[in-house]
Design an enzyme around this catalytic site. Structure first.
Site, PDB file in Angstrom:
ATOM      1  NE  ARG A  57      -3.656  -1.027   2.212  1.00 50.95           N
ATOM      2  CZ  ARG A  57      -4.410  -1.567   3.174  1.00 50.95           C
ATOM      3  NH1 ARG A  57      -4.675  -0.876   4.253  1.00 50.95           N
ATOM      4  NH2 ARG A  57      -4.887  -2.778   3.049  1.00 50.95           N
ATOM      5  CB  SER A  97      -8.046  -1.234   2.480  1.00 53.83           C
ATOM      6  OG  SER A  97      -8.983  -1.673   3.405  1.00 53.83           O
ATOM      7  CG  HIS A  98      -8.965   1.900   5.620  1.00 51.76           C
ATOM      8  ND1 HIS A  98      -8.294   0.702   5.488  1.00 51.76           N
ATOM      9  CD2 HIS A  98      -8.201   2.684   6.400  1.00 51.76           C
ATOM     10  CE1 HIS A  98      -7.177   0.760   6.181  1.00 51.76           C
ATOM     11  NE2 HIS A  98      -7.090   1.952   6.741  1.00 51.76           N
ATOM     12  CG  ASP A 149     -12.996  -1.195   3.467  1.00 48.54           C
ATOM     13  OD1 ASP A 149     -13.814  -2.016   3.019  1.00 48.54           O
ATOM     14  OD2 ASP A 149     -11.816  -1.485   3.712  1.00 48.54           O
ATOM     15  CG  ASP A 151     -10.829  -3.767   0.553  1.00 48.28           C
ATOM     16  OD1 ASP A 151     -11.206  -2.962   1.414  1.00 48.28           O
ATOM     17  OD2 ASP A 151     -10.025  -4.696   0.784  1.00 48.28           O
ATOM     18  CG  ASP A 156     -11.708  -5.643   3.804  1.00 44.95           C
ATOM     19  OD1 ASP A 156     -11.974  -4.426   3.765  1.00 44.95           O
ATOM     20  OD2 ASP A 156     -10.539  -6.091   3.768  1.00 44.95           O
ATOM     21  NE  ARG A 157     -10.340  -1.674   7.429  1.00 48.69           N
ATOM     22  CZ  ARG A 157      -9.454  -1.011   8.133  1.00 48.69           C
ATOM     23  NH1 ARG A 157      -9.820   0.075   8.793  1.00 48.69           N
ATOM     24  NH2 ARG A 157      -8.201  -1.404   8.190  1.00 48.69           N
ATOM     25  CB  SER A 194      -9.656  -2.281  12.292  1.00 46.88           C
ATOM     26  OG  SER A 194      -9.489  -3.647  11.947  1.00 46.88           O
ATOM     27  CE  LYS A 203     -10.778  -6.057   7.331  1.00 52.64           C
ATOM     28  NZ  LYS A 203      -9.356  -6.324   7.320  1.00 52.64           N
TER      29      LYS A 203
HETATM   30  C1  VG1 Z   1      -5.211  -2.363  10.002  1.00 54.75           C
HETATM   31  C2  VG1 Z   1      -6.159  -2.869  11.071  1.00 54.75           C
HETATM   32  C3  VG1 Z   1      -6.248  -4.384  11.016  1.00 54.75           C
HETATM   33  C4  VG1 Z   1      -6.698  -4.799   9.601  1.00 54.75           C
HETATM   34  C5  VG1 Z   1      -5.741  -4.230   8.562  1.00 54.75           C
HETATM   35  C6  VG1 Z   1      -6.195  -4.505   7.117  1.00 54.75           C
HETATM   36  O1  VG1 Z   1      -3.913  -2.859  10.236  1.00 54.75           O
HETATM   37  O2  VG1 Z   1      -5.741  -2.435  12.347  1.00 54.75           O
HETATM   38  O3  VG1 Z   1      -7.150  -4.804  12.003  1.00 54.75           O
HETATM   39  O4  VG1 Z   1      -6.737  -6.194   9.483  1.00 54.75           O
HETATM   40  O5  VG1 Z   1      -5.654  -2.801   8.716  1.00 54.75           O
HETATM   41  O6  VG1 Z   1      -7.436  -3.907   6.854  1.00 54.75           O
HETATM   42  P1  VG1 Z   1      -2.765  -1.997  10.969  1.00 54.75           P
HETATM   43  O7  VG1 Z   1      -1.562  -2.875  11.007  1.00 54.75           O
HETATM   44  O8  VG1 Z   1      -2.588  -0.760  10.131  1.00 54.75           O
HETATM   45  O9  VG1 Z   1      -3.278  -1.651  12.321  1.00 54.75           O
HETATM   46  V1  VG1 Z   1      -8.049  -3.700   5.293  1.00 54.75           V
HETATM   47  O10 VG1 Z   1      -9.586  -3.316   5.435  1.00 54.75           O
HETATM   48  O11 VG1 Z   1      -6.825  -3.872   4.322  1.00 54.75           O
HETATM   49  O12 VG1 Z   1      -8.548  -4.360   4.332  1.00 54.75           O
HETATM   50 CO    CO Z   2     -10.563  -3.026   3.458  1.00 53.97          CO
END
Ligand code: VG1
Ligand code: CO
Length: 543
Positions: A28, A122-123, A269, A271, A273-274, A359, A370
């Site tokens: 990312r 992602s988000h 979000d 993609d 998953d959230r 998260s 997720k």
């Molecule tokens: C964050 C969140 C974690 C989640 C990850 C990927 O990681 O805290 O709970 O699994 O993002 O989310 P970090 O290491 O930045 O705290 V996502 O929606 O890529 O799809």
């Molecule tokens: Co995501």
């Protein structure tokens, strides 16, 4: 060109040190890096493809999707041409290049693909000034952390394929891109009662690219009014909004829900998953509570009648609300580091049926990611079965189990060295013998340290030990403070502080989380000295 071999072009390249894995699932980075650095994306795609054993790779099927953000189409062109040159036999690509992360996980499993590539950050915000990313999922449908392969090659191979978006390649080998409807299967529930509910419940959704799924599943199949799904057209810049489903960024949804007209609101979000759930008048469901509530109500979901409830999983920073439910149901809880891939192992071995993170992520063993839309469907099923509002379900849950007040402070874009030294000094402080039993008096509250550690996870399936996954302070009243560095954010360093405190007394369940947690936060700031050492006055985001 039908039937004729496609010429393979070999291009010299040099590795990028910043693509070495840091623990997160994918890559990312600022979109500008992908656009301006020579071979930046191709290098990573080559790492992904090279990580698949040659015998498994030749002629295999892979799934490709994106969240539709800026640079996605260019990136899909790159993936297709490189996949062709690397011996992939067939590519299943989402319609218009769009597939959510849970959809990719689902399709990989259904069609027995060798893996999937998801172009998404992602988000994180999209657009030329925003971020872009690549996630890689393997044959079980779960996200994969590339280990050492990012720097092991000096050339890239391409097939120059043009116009593949429009073309079917019936006799072509390689590859065979086929465009797949982006709304696959959400078959874990029986929706008769949800249908009835949706006619009654005024309903509003804020979505970014999740629009095609919501329209198809919630509107077309379940009969929610078409105008209840908004922001449904995938846009390269998400309409200038940040696709992050929380109270800080999903403000349009929050305001609309505060109007009191709608009974259920959800945001996703980019993609998919959230997710975030809001009830009437903007009643917020904390994601850790959402996980615990779904767990307590699993008997409302037909899927779990078939497969049974084997175990629950939560990431270490996620509140322990789930543990109370698990105890009452006599179901084991696995406490893992942050990130979904730990759950995949548990699910593959049949140990775990439901997992979640603070998260805004929840999912079950129907896939290995997720799944935001799944969680929304589960909430609707619970509401339909219990004939209660979001707020009634949550407050009844608190009355039965007690409330876990919870919040997270994110300090984003810190100087990485400063963030590292804050964590190093904090680890030395809290793991020193003199810290145990220490008392902190803040206002009328006194907190006594019960246990501290640097969190270490022993995978119960394969015995792998993963160390240094966050600093943990547990107090004698079960309150917790957790500190960790983000593994997924890329703009400098992000330090997260998580605070949790338990309240059994229902007459005290209506307080503001930040007010309840302010003494714990004060302790966190004091022992970490984060404001003094970063010259910040407060966190970037509070969730
Ligand atoms: C964050 C969140 C974690 C989640 C990850 C990927 O990681 O805290 O709970 O699994 O993002 O989310 P970090 O290491 O930045 O705290 V996502 O929606 O890529 O799809
Ligand atoms: Co995501």
């Amino acid at each position: 060109m039908e039937g004729s071999p496609i010429p393979v072009l070999t291009v010299q390249t040099a590795p990028y040190e910043d693509q070495r894995p840091t623990g997160g699932g994918g890559l990312r980075r600022p979109t500008g890096l992908f656009e301006s650095q020579r071979n930046y994306l191709p290098n990573f795609v080559q790492s992904v493809l090279s990580s698949i054993d040659l015998r498994d790779r030749q002629g295999c099927t892979m799934v490709v999707g994106s969240d539709g953000r800026y640079f996605s189409r260019t990136a899909i062109d790159v993936v297709v041409q490189m996949a062709a040159a690397n011996g992939i036999g067939r590519l299943v690509i989402g319609q218009n290049g769009i597939l959510s992360t849970p959809a990719v996980s689902c399709i990989i499993r259904k069609i027995k693909a060798a893996g999937g590539i998801i172009l998404t950050a992602s988000h994180c915000p999209g657009g030329p000034g925003g971020e872009f990313g690549v996630k890689f999922n393997v044959a079980n449908g779960g996200g994969f952390c590339l280990h050492s392969c990012c720097c092991n090659f000096s050339s890239l191979e391409w097939c120059l394929l043009e116009h593949f978006w429009e073309v079917n390649f019936p006799h072509h080998h390689p590859p065979l891109p086929s465009i797949f409807s982006c709304t696959p299967f959400h078959g874990t529930n029986d929706f008769t009662s949800v249908k009835q509910l949706l006619y009654l419940l005024l309903f509003l959704l804020i979505l970014f690219f999740m629009g095609p799924y919501v329209r198809r599943v919630l509107c077309d199949e379940l009969g929610a009014p078409a105008n209840s799904a908004i922001n449904c057209i995938p846009l390269e810049d998400f309409g200038g909004q940040r696709p992050d489903p929380n109270l800080t960024y999903a403000t349009t949804l929050l305001e609309a829900m505060r109007g009191g007209e709608y009974g259920f609101g959800a945001a996703f979000d980019a993609d998919g998953d959230r997710y975030m759930i809001l009830g009437q008048n903007g009643f917020f469901v904390n994601p850790s509570d959402s996980l615990a509530i779904i767990a307590a109500n699993l008997p409302c979901i037909p899927y779990f009648h078939q497969i049974g409830i084997r175990g629950f999983g939560r990431s270490m920073p996620t509140s322990t609300a789930l543990d109370r439910v698990a105890k009452s149901m006599k179901v084991p809880v696995y406490e893992t580091p942050a990130g979904w891939r730990w759950f995949s192992n548990l699910m593959d071995s049949g140990r775990c049926s439901l997992c979640g993170e603070e998260s805004f992520g929840t999912g079950s063993d129907h896939i290995r990611e997720k799944d935001g839309l799944w969680a929304v469907l589960v909430w609707l099923s619970i509401m339909a079965a219990r004939k209660q509002s979001v707020e009634e379900i949550v407050t009844e849950h608190w009355t039965k189990f007690g409330r876990h007040y919870y919040c997270r402070f994110d300090y984003e874009a810190l100087d990485p060295r400063t963030a590292y030294f804050i964590m190093r000094d904090l680890e030395a402080l809290i793991t020193d013998k003199s810290f145990s039993n220490q008392q902190f008096a803040v206002g009328n509250n006194v907190y006594t340290v019960l246990k501290t550690d640097s969190f270490e996870y022993v995978d119960p399936v394969d015995g792998t030990v993963t160390k240094r996954q966050g600093l943990r302070i547990i107090f004698s009243d079960t309150s917790r403070l957790i500190f960790r560095l983000s593994a997924s954010s890329n703009v400098r360093a992000t330090l997260r502080i998580y605070a949790e405190s338990y309240e059994k007394d229902p007459s005290k369940h209506n307080m503001e989380p930040q007010a309840v947690l302010s003494p714990l936060i004060a302790i966190a700031l004091k022992i970490s000295q984060i404001h003094e050492r970063t010259s910040r006055k407060g966190p970037t985001v509070i969730t």
